[in-house]
Design an enzyme around this catalytic site. Structure first.
Site, mmCIF file in Angstrom:
data_model
loop_
_atom_site.group_PDB
_atom_site.id
_atom_site.type_symbol
_atom_site.label_atom_id
_atom_site.label_comp_id
_atom_site.label_asym_id
_atom_site.label_seq_id
_atom_site.Cartn_x
_atom_site.Cartn_y
_atom_site.Cartn_z
ATOM 1 N N ASP A 13 0.955 -1.139 0.024
ATOM 2 C CA ASP A 13 0.031 -0.099 -0.069
ATOM 3 C C ASP A 13 0.923 0.962 -0.117
ATOM 4 O O ASP A 13 1.967 1.202 0.171
ATOM 5 C CB ASP A 13 -0.976 0.029 1.042
ATOM 6 C CG ASP A 13 -1.670 1.418 1.363
ATOM 7 O OD1 ASP A 13 -2.598 1.451 0.241
ATOM 8 O OD2 ASP A 13 -1.927 2.024 2.339
ATOM 9 N N ASP A 15 0.207 5.188 0.808
ATOM 10 C CA ASP A 15 -0.161 6.146 1.862
ATOM 11 C C ASP A 15 -0.050 5.404 3.274
ATOM 12 O O ASP A 15 -1.299 4.673 3.424
ATOM 13 C CB ASP A 15 -1.227 7.074 1.839
ATOM 14 C CG ASP A 15 -1.158 8.549 2.433
ATOM 15 O OD1 ASP A 15 -0.421 8.819 3.222
ATOM 16 O OD2 ASP A 15 -2.078 9.475 2.268
#
Length: 265
Positions: A13, A15
């Site tokens: 992932d 952020d």
């Protein structure tokens, strides 16, 4: 626990895992170099369909993190790949979304943008959404177009706070049509499976590294992939231990993950 010796690919992932806002988090470059040295392929996967992979690569580069655009999988990219596999060239599409989604769908000419009799209504985040656009999407779906949403995220983090995300727009269209969309992004497994195939690994060989239990870890579980929760983003260790969504491993941050991986190889 994670069987690190069986891992052949990693999906990160972005952020809350690689950076927070415009600031890179510690340990990214060291971990990426470790993976390169061991010929373990990796890519980034994000539910945000508003930006293109090229824009994400530029954002990462501005923080000193070098990753080619083809190693960035957005929910827009995953949606386009899924739909190309299931619909023939020339399929007519009406879009509620931004540049990242439009480029993913129309750049190669496979789909045709249409506002008269579309076969698909494909929806993502749209920060300039108008009532007219919502109305057109509603009418097309009520006439038989299939409703597809890039991701279910109800909110989107901005400098002003949380604002409506793709899931909030999908909810409005669903309320007006009584139709539930096919959702491609996390926590649905589709995006993860596309990423593993792109990296040449099986789901069992693909490690997911994320900061959210409800999207990253839940999606990894749905796809049959091992997962690591890093505590540099949204979810906490207490939530992971107490809730029904359990990662295979919880680490403080990426340096902690690297240290644990190095200890077993």
């Amino acid at each position: 626990m994670v069987s690190f010796n069986s891992i052949r690919a990693v999906l990160f992932d972005m952020d809350g895992v690689l950076y927070r806002g415009q600031t890179p988090l510690p340990g990214v470059t060291d971990l990426w170099q470790f993976l390169r040295d061991r010929q373990i392929a990796f890519a980034c996967a994000t539910n945000n369909a508003s930006m293109t992979p090229q824009q994400y690569a530029a954002k990462l580069a501005a923080m000193g993190l070098v990753l080619p655009p083809e190693r960035v999988i957005t929910s827009a990219q995953a949606t386009a790949r899924y739909l190309r596999d299931h619909y023939p060239p020339g399929t007519r599409v009406f879009v509620v979304g931004m540049q990242g989604l439009r480029e993913a769908l129309f750049a190669d000419g496979h789909f045709i943008e249409d506002d008269h009799a579309p076969e698909l209504v494909v929806q993502g985040a749209d920060f300039t959404l108008t009532y007219e656009r919502l109305k057109r999407a509603t009418l097309h779906i009520r006439r038989g177009a299939r409703f597809v949403s890039t991701n279910p995220d109800r909110t989107f983090p901005s400098e002003e706070g949380l604002i409506p995300g793709a899931g909030a727009i999908a909810a409005a269209i669903s309320a007006a049509t009584d139709v539930t969309p096919l959702v491609i992004g996390k926590p649905a497994p589709t995006m993860f499976l596309i990423g593993a195939a792109m990296l040449g690994a099986t789901p069992a060989q693909t490690l997911v590294v994320g900061d959210r239990l409800d999207t990253d870890i839940a999606g990894a579980i749905a796809a049959g992939m091992p997962s690591v929760l890093v505590l540099t983003g949204v979810s906490t260790a207490e939530e992971a231990m107490a809730g029904p969504i359990r990662p295979n491993l919880i680490v403080a941050d990426l340096p902690d993950l690297l240290a644990r991986w190095q200890a077993v190889v």
